[in-house]
Design an enzyme around this catalytic site. Structure first.
Site, PDB file in Angstrom:
ATOM      1  N   GLY A  57       0.801  -1.219   0.000  1.00  0.00           N
ATOM      2  CA  GLY A  57       0.000   0.000   0.000  1.00  0.00           C
ATOM      3  C   GLY A  57       0.824   1.255   0.000  1.00  0.00           C
ATOM      4  CG  HIS A  58       3.560   1.922   2.467  1.00  0.00           C
ATOM      5  ND1 HIS A  58       2.692   2.811   3.030  1.00  0.00           N
ATOM      6  CD2 HIS A  58       3.724   0.929   3.386  1.00  0.00           C
ATOM      7  CE1 HIS A  58       2.341   2.403   4.240  1.00  0.00           C
ATOM      8  NE2 HIS A  58       2.956   1.254   4.476  1.00  0.00           N
ATOM      9  CG  HIS A 220       0.568   2.174   8.329  1.00  0.00           C
ATOM     10  ND1 HIS A 220       1.605   2.595   9.119  1.00  0.00           N
ATOM     11  CD2 HIS A 220       1.103   1.262   7.474  1.00  0.00           C
ATOM     12  CE1 HIS A 220       2.714   1.965   8.781  1.00  0.00           C
ATOM     13  NE2 HIS A 220       2.439   1.149   7.776  1.00  0.00           N
TER      14      HIS A 220
END
Length: 560
Positions: A57-58, A220
Site C-alpha cells: 500500500g506504500h 497507514h
C-alpha cells in the site's frame, strides 16, 4: 469502494507479479512475497545486501527501489501489515552472502518484531545482519520520545544512502553506520486532505469535513496528530517545515536535501506548488538546498496529501545520494539550480510609426465594429448552442473578441491588410480555447493575401478563401464535420464564383452569406466528427453547430 482489483486476498502477490513483469532487473521468490535483484552474483561475490519492506500500500515502496545502487530485496506484507518472519528470512537468504545484510526498518511494532526475529534467525545461520530503524516523523515531537517516532517517507533516502554505500564496497558495519546516521539526522512531517481505503476494509479509515485536514499523520491511513482547518498550501508547508527545522536544529548555512512526497492521491500539479513553497522557505531561512525531489515515492494507497522530508547533507552523504541507481522508482539526480531561472520574453520587433487610416482601412473598421456588435447581441444564443454540444464558452469568447476589436487604436486601421493583421493579433490575445487560434490564423493569412492599396473584389475573394483554408489546415476539419467550416467553406466558394462572374462585391457577398446560412443550418443534421461535440455522437444532432452560427452572425453583419 471502487478499486481495480480481483480478490483482495491475492492483491499483494498480483501486484508484485506485475511489478516484476514490468522490470526485467527484478525477480520474484516463488514461495514468498519478496522481490530481489535478478542480477545478483553468486553468494561469495556479493556486496552487503540492503533489504527493506513492510506492509503493502506504500507503492512504489518498497519493491520499486530494488535495483543496482539501492535495495537488493524488498519484502511485502499484506496492505499496511508487516510481512512475517519467514518472508523476511527468505529475503535475507535470497539476497545476502558472506558480506552480510542490512535491514532498513520503519519504526512500527510489527516491522521491528518480524524483521528483528528474522535477523536473529539469520545470525544463527551464520549470516552477519544489522538493523537500522527509521523514525523520522517529527510530528510526534510533543507526544513520544525520538526513538518511538514513526518511520515515514524519509525511509526512501535511507535506502539510497545505504544502497550506495553497499555498492561502493563498504563492509556491513560501515554501511549500517551511514544509513543509521542519515536516519537519525532527517525529519519528516505530513498532512492529509482525506483518508484512504484499505481493500479488505472497504471503507475509509476516517472522515474529514470539506474544509478539514489532518496534520502529522502516518502512512497507514491513520489519523494525524491534530485536525485543523484547510489552509493555503504555503501556510501548510510553512507549518511542516518550521516543525522539522526546529526539531532537527537546522538553521542558516545548513546544507540539506528536500523530499516532497505525495501520499498517493495528490497530483503532480499540487506537489509542484508545495515544492515551490518549500524551496522558497528553506532558502529564505538561509539553508542551502543541495538536492530536491518531488513525486509519489512512499504512498498510503490513494490518500490525498503530502509529506516533507529534510535531510542534512555533507559532501560524503551527497555523494551517496548522487551515486547512480537503476532502481525503477528512484526519481533521479535531484539536482536543482541555486535559484529559480526566469527568462524574459524576447524583444518585440519595433512597431511601425502610426499611419493615418486610408479609406479602405476605415471601411474595414466599420465592418469589423458591425460584426462586433452582432456577436455581442448573439452571446446568449451562442452560449446556448455551445452548451448543447460543447463547453458553453463560445458566446463569452466572441464577446471578448468583440471587445478586443473595439479597443484597437486608430493606427491599427491604416489599410486593409494592416487592419486584418491587427485584428488577428488582438483575437489571438483575447480569446482562449479554440476560437482564438482559428480566427487569428484566418485573419493573419488573409492579411498576407491582400495587396496594399485598394483591394479588388477578386483580391477580397482570394483573401477570404485563404483565411478559410488556414482554419481547415489548423484544425484538420473538412466540410461535413459539423464545424464553422460548414458555413465558411461554401461561402468562400460562392464568393469566388460570384466575383469571377464580375458581380459587384456587395452582391457577391450577399450570395456568400446565403451559402453560409444554408451550410450552418445543415449542421443540425450532421454527426460531429471533430471537437468536443464529437464525443457526444448523435446526441449532438438536432441543433446547428455553434461555431457555424457564430461565423454566419458576423458574415451577416459585414453585409449590413
Amino acid at each position: 469502494m471502487k478499486k481495480l482489483l480481483n480478490d483482495p486476498r491475492a492483491t499483494v502477490r498480483e501486484m508484485l507479479e506485475g511489478q516484476v513483469d514490468l522490470n526485467p532487473g527484478q525477480a520474484l521468490l516463488a514461495e514468498a512475497d519478496v522481490v530481489v535483484r535478478a542480477d545478483l552474483p553468486p553468494p561469495g561475490a556479493r556486496e552487503v545486501a540492503v533489504l527493506s519492506g513492510g506492509g503493502s500500500g506504500h507503492e512504489p515502496a518498497h519493491a520499486g527501489y530494488v535495483g543496482p545502487g539501492m535495495l537488493h530485496a524488498a519484502v511485502a506484507g499484506d496492505v499496511f501489515t508487516s510481512p512475517g518472519v519467514d518472508a523476511v528470512l527468505a529475503g535475507i537468504r535470497a539476497a545476502a552472502g558472506p558480506a552480510g545484510a542490512l535491514l532498513v526498518v520503519k519504526n512500527y511494532t510489527g516491522d521491528r518484531l518480524n524483521f528483528g526475529l528474522a535477523a536473529e534467525l539469520a545470525r544463527g545461520e551464520g549470516m552477519p545482519v544489522e538493523i537500522v530503524v527509521v523514525a523520522d516523523d517529527v510530528a510526534l515531537h510533543g507526544t513520544v520520545e525520538p526513538a518511538r517516532r514513526r518511520g515515514i517517507a524519509g525511509t526512501v533516502l535511507v535506502h539510497k544512502v545505504a544502497g550506495a554505500a553497499a555498492a561502493a564496497g563498504l563492509p556491513l558495519a560501515a554501511v549500517a553506520a551511514e544509513a543509521r546516521a542519515a536516519a537519525e539526522a532527517m525529519g519528516s512531517m505530513g498532512v492529509a486532505l482525506g483518508a484512504c481505503t484499505v481493500p479488505a476494509a472497504g471503507r475509509p479509515g476516517f472522515t474529514l469535513g470539506e474544509a478539514e485536514i489532518e496534520l502529522g499523520l502516518g502512512i497507514h491511513g491513520e489519523q494525524g496528530v491534530r485536525r485543523g482547518p484547510l489552509r493555503p498550501a504555503d501556510a501548510l508547508v510553512a507549518e511542516m517545515l518550521e516543525t522539522i527545522l526546529a526539531d532537527r536544529g537546522l538553521a542558516a548555512g545548513a546544507r540539506v536535501a528536500l523530499l516532497v512526497n505525495g501520499l498517493g492521491g495528490t497530483p503532480p500539479m499540487e506537489l509542484a506548488v508545495v515544492a515551490r513553497a518549500a524551496l522558497a522557505l528553506l532558502r529564505g531561512r538561509g539553508l542551502v538546498v543541495e538536492r530536491a525531489w518531488s513525486g509519489t515515492l512512499l504512498s498510503a494507497l490513494e490518500m490525498p496529501g503530502v509529506s516533507l522530508t529534510v535531510l542534512p547533507v555533507d559532501d560524503g552523504r551527497l555523494a551517496r545520494l548522487d551515486a547512480p541507481s537503476a532502481a525503477p522508482a528512484w526519481p533521479g539526480s535531484g539536482r536543482i539550480a541555486p535559484s529559480r531561472i526566469v527568462i524574459g520574453a524576447p524583444p518585440m520587433p519595433p512597431e511601425a510609426a502610426p499611419q493615418t487610416p486610408t479609406p479602405e482601412g476605415q471601411a474595414v473598421r466599420r465592418a469589423a465594429l458591425a460584426a462586433a456588435t452582432a456577436l455581442e447581441a448573439a452571446e446568449a444564443r451562442l452560449t446556448e448552442l455551445d452548451s448543447a454540444a460543447g463547453d458553453g464558452d463560445l458566446g463569452l469568447s466572441m464577446t471578448r473578441g468583440a471587445a478586443a476589436v473595439r479597443a484597437l487604436p486608430e493606427g491599427a486601421w491604416a489599410d486593409a491588410p494592416a487592419a486584418l493583421h491587427a485584428m488577428g493579433e488582438a483575437l489571438r490575445r483575447a480569446i482562449a480555447g479554440s476560437s482564438g487560434p482559428f480566427y487569428a490564423t484566418a485573419l493573419l493569412r488573409a492579411a498576407r493575401a491582400l495587396p496594399p492599396g485598394a483591394p479588388s473584389p477578386q483580391d477580397w475573394a482570394r483573401a477570404f478563401a485563404a483565411g478559410v483554408a488556414a482554419i481547415a489546415e489548423l484544425g484538420g476539419a473538412q466540410p461535413g464535420d459539423r464545424t464553422m467550416l460548414d458555413a465558411l467553406h461554401p461561402a468562400a466558394r460562392r464568393l469566388g464564383e460570384a466575383v469571377a462572374e464580375s458581380r459587384p462585391l456587395a452582391e457577391a457577398w450577399r450570395e456568400a452569406v446565403a451559402a453560409a446560412r444554408q451550410g450552418a443550418e445543415a449542421t443540425a443534421g450532421m454527426r460531429p466528427r471533430l471537437g468536443r461535440a464529437s464525443y457526444l455522437g448523435e446526441r449532438a444532432m438536432g441543433v446547428p453547430d455553434a461555431g457555424a452560427v457564430a461565423a454566419l452572425t458576423w458574415m451577416e453583419a459585414l453585409g449590413g
